[in-house]
Design a protein around this motif. Structure first.
Motif, PDB file in Angstrom:
ATOM      1  N   VAL A 248       0.832  -1.205   0.000  1.00  0.00           N
ATOM      2  CA  VAL A 248       0.000   0.000   0.000  1.00  0.00           C
ATOM      3  C   VAL A 248       0.867   1.254   0.000  1.00  0.00           C
ATOM      4  CG1 VAL A 248      -1.624   1.381   1.360  1.00  0.00           C
ATOM      5  CG2 VAL A 248      -1.995  -1.078   1.086  1.00  0.00           C
ATOM      6  N   VAL A 249       1.949   1.232   0.789  1.00  0.00           N
ATOM      7  CA  VAL A 249       2.852   2.372   0.850  1.00  0.00           C
ATOM      8  C   VAL A 249       3.527   2.601  -0.499  1.00  0.00           C
ATOM      9  CG1 VAL A 249       5.021   3.213   1.853  1.00  0.00           C
ATOM     10  CG2 VAL A 249       3.266   2.225   3.321  1.00  0.00           C
ATOM     11  N   LEU A 250       3.990   1.508  -1.128  1.00  0.00           N
ATOM     12  CA  LEU A 250       4.654   1.632  -2.419  1.00  0.00           C
ATOM     13  C   LEU A 250       3.710   2.189  -3.484  1.00  0.00           C
ATOM     14  CD1 LEU A 250       6.843  -1.591  -2.765  1.00  0.00           C
ATOM     15  CD2 LEU A 250       7.551   0.696  -2.097  1.00  0.00           C
ATOM     16  N   LEU A 251       2.511   1.627  -3.560  1.00  0.00           N
ATOM     17  CA  LEU A 251       1.555   2.061  -4.573  1.00  0.00           C
ATOM     18  C   LEU A 251       1.095   3.501  -4.329  1.00  0.00           C
ATOM     19  CD1 LEU A 251      -0.653  -1.151  -4.959  1.00  0.00           C
ATOM     20  CD2 LEU A 251       1.047  -0.274  -6.568  1.00  0.00           C
ATOM     21  N   SER A 252       0.797   3.815  -3.074  1.00  0.00           N
ATOM     22  CA  SER A 252       0.335   5.160  -2.745  1.00  0.00           C
ATOM     23  C   SER A 252       1.423   6.192  -3.025  1.00  0.00           C
ATOM     24  CB  SER A 252      -0.087   5.233  -1.271  1.00  0.00           C
ATOM     25  OG  SER A 252      -1.146   4.345  -1.002  1.00  0.00           O
ATOM     26  N   GLY A 253       2.641   5.872  -2.611  1.00  0.00           N
ATOM     27  CA  GLY A 253       3.754   6.789  -2.853  1.00  0.00           C
ATOM     28  C   GLY A 253       4.034   6.969  -4.327  1.00  0.00           C
ATOM     29  N   GLY A 254       3.973   5.859  -5.074  1.00  0.00           N
ATOM     30  CA  GLY A 254       4.226   5.930  -6.511  1.00  0.00           C
ATOM     31  C   GLY A 254       3.191   6.753  -7.246  1.00  0.00           C
ATOM     32  N   PHE A 255       1.912   6.475  -7.003  1.00  0.00           N
ATOM     33  CA  PHE A 255       0.846   7.206  -7.688  1.00  0.00           C
ATOM     34  C   PHE A 255       0.800   8.670  -7.268  1.00  0.00           C
ATOM     35  CE2 PHE A 255      -1.088   2.943  -8.475  1.00  0.00           C
ATOM     36  CZ  PHE A 255      -1.186   3.058  -9.846  1.00  0.00           C
ATOM     37  N   ALA A 256       1.018   8.920  -5.976  1.00  0.00           N
ATOM     38  CA  ALA A 256       1.037  10.304  -5.498  1.00  0.00           C
ATOM     39  C   ALA A 256       2.204  11.058  -6.126  1.00  0.00           C
ATOM     40  CB  ALA A 256       1.139  10.342  -3.976  1.00  0.00           C
ATOM     41  N   GLY A 257       3.341  10.385  -6.270  1.00  0.00           N
ATOM     42  CA  GLY A 257       4.503  11.009  -6.895  1.00  0.00           C
ATOM     43  C   GLY A 257       4.258  11.346  -8.348  1.00  0.00           C
ATOM     44  N   VAL A 258       3.614  10.434  -9.066  1.00  0.00           N
ATOM     45  CA  VAL A 258       3.308  10.673 -10.481  1.00  0.00           C
ATOM     46  C   VAL A 258       2.376  11.873 -10.634  1.00  0.00           C
ATOM     47  CG1 VAL A 258       2.105   9.743 -12.494  1.00  0.00           C
ATOM     48  CG2 VAL A 258       3.690   8.290 -11.229  1.00  0.00           C
ATOM     49  N   LEU A 259       1.334  11.932  -9.798  1.00  0.00           N
ATOM     50  CA  LEU A 259       0.387  13.051  -9.870  1.00  0.00           C
ATOM     51  C   LEU A 259       1.072  14.373  -9.522  1.00  0.00           C
ATOM     52  CD1 LEU A 259      -2.475  14.160 -10.219  1.00  0.00           C
ATOM     53  CD2 LEU A 259      -2.890  13.616  -7.809  1.00  0.00           C
ATOM     54  N   ALA A 260       1.875  14.348  -8.452  1.00  0.00           N
ATOM     55  CA  ALA A 260       2.553  15.573  -8.029  1.00  0.00           C
ATOM     56  C   ALA A 260       3.518  16.065  -9.103  1.00  0.00           C
ATOM     57  CB  ALA A 260       3.300  15.321  -6.718  1.00  0.00           C
ATOM     58  N   TRP A 261       4.249  15.125  -9.743  1.00  0.00           N
ATOM     59  CA  TRP A 261       5.190  15.528 -10.783  1.00  0.00           C
ATOM     60  C   TRP A 261       4.480  16.042 -12.028  1.00  0.00           C
ATOM     61  CZ3 TRP A 261       9.516  17.535 -11.031  1.00  0.00           C
ATOM     62  CH2 TRP A 261      10.545  17.185 -10.160  1.00  0.00           C
ATOM     63  N   GLY A 262       3.334  15.459 -12.316  1.00  0.00           N
ATOM     64  CA  GLY A 262       2.576  15.942 -13.460  1.00  0.00           C
ATOM     65  C   GLY A 262       2.203  17.407 -13.307  1.00  0.00           C
ATOM     66  N   LEU A 263       1.834  17.782 -12.094  1.00  0.00           N
ATOM     67  CA  LEU A 263       1.450  19.163 -11.823  1.00  0.00           C
ATOM     68  C   LEU A 263       2.665  20.067 -11.608  1.00  0.00           C
ATOM     69  CD1 LEU A 263      -1.506  18.388  -9.391  1.00  0.00           C
ATOM     70  CD2 LEU A 263      -1.672  19.128 -11.769  1.00  0.00           C
ATOM     71  N   ALA A 264       3.796  19.463 -11.229  1.00  0.00           N
ATOM     72  CA  ALA A 264       4.987  20.252 -10.922  1.00  0.00           C
ATOM     73  C   ALA A 264       5.863  20.530 -12.133  1.00  0.00           C
ATOM     74  CB  ALA A 264       5.831  19.531  -9.861  1.00  0.00           C
ATOM     75  N   THR A 265       5.730  19.739 -13.189  1.00  0.00           N
ATOM     76  CA  THR A 265       6.647  19.828 -14.325  1.00  0.00           C
ATOM     77  C   THR A 265       6.737  21.223 -14.954  1.00  0.00           C
ATOM     78  OG1 THR A 265       6.420  17.480 -14.824  1.00  0.00           O
ATOM     79  CG2 THR A 265       7.204  18.882 -16.605  1.00  0.00           C
ATOM     80  N   PRO A 266       5.631  21.945 -15.175  1.00  0.00           N
ATOM     81  CA  PRO A 266       5.770  23.293 -15.758  1.00  0.00           C
ATOM     82  C   PRO A 266       6.701  24.202 -14.942  1.00  0.00           C
ATOM     83  CG  PRO A 266       3.499  22.579 -15.909  1.00  0.00           C
ATOM     84  CD  PRO A 266       4.199  21.547 -15.076  1.00  0.00           C
ATOM     85  N   MET A 267       6.526  24.217 -13.634  1.00  0.00           N
ATOM     86  CA  MET A 267       7.394  25.043 -12.791  1.00  0.00           C
ATOM     87  C   MET A 267       8.817  24.483 -12.750  1.00  0.00           C
ATOM     88  SD  MET A 267       6.301  27.839 -11.612  1.00  0.00           S
ATOM     89  CE  MET A 267       4.739  28.677 -11.863  1.00  0.00           C
ATOM     90  N   ASP A 268       8.940  23.179 -12.899  1.00  0.00           N
ATOM     91  CA  ASP A 268      10.260  22.554 -12.917  1.00  0.00           C
ATOM     92  C   ASP A 268      11.035  22.996 -14.161  1.00  0.00           C
ATOM     93  OD1 ASP A 268      12.187  20.691 -11.763  1.00  0.00           O
ATOM     94  OD2 ASP A 268      11.737  19.388 -13.456  1.00  0.00           O
TER      95      ASP A 268
END
Length: 339
Positions: A248-268
């Motif tokens: 659960v930790v691996l899946l939650s962390g992975g999916f949350a990371g993907v979503l966060a990076w998707g939204l963060a990429t323009p500023m990155d």
């Protein structure tokens, strides 16, 4: 045992964190075996498991980060694979690891500090809102604490981030690569030398180039990450269990990371471009100007350069962090018990 302390439940504000960041600020947020340093919910700022896991995750994801930065800041690459091929052809394996030593050390320290900052912010919010540091936080509380931790990270990490990006984009052909023209001496001989040159040529402000974009990136994405991670852990954890399992930790962390990076990429993208703008270039006057000029010249798609790499990297890096964190905790328990 590490002392007479209470184990951490994911229902309280005393959980630890798994940051979404690629540059390595990745820690764990729902470790089943984590204990607090005191009975009041507040913990020390420095954590050895976070120090080690943050540094290792940076080293693992660094080659992809180098490719990402080059794609975001240079226009002559046709794609990810072309960038990888060109980097290896001209600079060999070392081309993917420029500036890695200083980055690993810096991220390790900041990861540990960020971990403690997040926990203490969340406990403070709970104490102010509910009267007790160990009260169950709301999703808004988690987001606010994550955003605050992101802001603290920016203040600490911006100079090292500038040096990292400058080192990653510096061309330094490998000696084995034949060149028709004489190879010029690299401007930066290492991360510390890079910081020294920047401070000398561009002043103190040069060390904080891209700080505004980094602040927007880290604060918003950290808040989104923690909110998503917490929600997924609650949703995937079976009823009756107060802690999420390993998967659960691996899946939650992975999916949350993907979503966060998707939204963060323009500023990155904007952050990387602002930080590569040296004193003799002056291409960008600030965050808005950089975004406007980039979109005008290359279209709106430029804001999503490196998106695929960011998302691909989220899962393996989170796995490395989780395994490392748990291994350090178990080793500490074993060593303490033997004493």
């Amino acid at each position: 045992m590490r002392g007479n302390f209470q184990p951490v439940s994911h229902q309280t504000c005393t959980v630890s964190m798994t940051a979404w960041l690629p540059e390595g600020l990745i820690q764990h947020f729902h470790e089943p075996d984590l204990h607090l340093n005191n009975s009041h919910g507040f913990s020390s700022i420095v954590s050895w498991p976070d120090f080690l896991s943050g540094g290792l995750s940076t080293a693992v994801g660094y080659p992809l980060d180098t490719v990402k930065v080059r794609i975001q800041t240079e226009r002559h690459y046709n794609g990810i694979w072309h960038c990888i091929q060109e980097t290896y052809r001209t600079e060999k394996v070392w081309g993917f690891y420029k500036g890695v030593s200083a980055s690993v050390l810096t991220v390790s320290v900041i990861s540990s500090v960020s971990f403690g900052t997040y926990k203490n912010f969340l406990c403070t919010i709970c104490k102010l809102r509910y009267g007790a540091a160990d009260a169950k936080p709301s999703k808004v509380d988690v987001s606010l604490a994550g955003g605050a931790a992101g802001a603290v990270r920016v203040v600490l990490m911006t100079p090292s981030e500038v040096a990292k990006v400058r080192m990653q984009t510096q061309r330094n052909p490998h000696p084995s690569v034949a060149s028709p023209q004489p190879v010029s001496k690299p401007k930066y001989r290492g991360s510390l030398h890079c910081l020294k040159v920047i401070a000398k040529e561009e002043g103190f402000g040069g060390l904080y180039k891209g700080c505004s974009a980094l602040l927007c990136r880290d604060c918003s994405s950290s808040a989104i990450y923690f909110l998503t991670y917490s929600a997924l852990c609650d949703w995937l954890t079976p009823a009756g269990k107060n802690k999420p399992g390993f998967l659960v930790v691996l899946l939650s962390g992975g999916f949350a990371g993907v979503l966060a990076w998707g939204l963060a990429t323009p500023m990155d993208v904007i952050k990387s471009r602002m930080q590569t703008d040296e004193s003799d270039q002056h291409k960008y006057k600030g965050l808005v100007h950089c975004a406007r000029e980039s979109v005008r010249k290359e279209g709106a798609k430029v804001l999503f350069k490196g998106l695929g790499l960011n998302c691909i990297r989220a899962f393996p890096v989170n796995m490395v962090v989780f395994v490392t964190y748990e291994a350090v905790l178990r080793f500490t328990d074993h060593y303490t018990n033997k004493k």
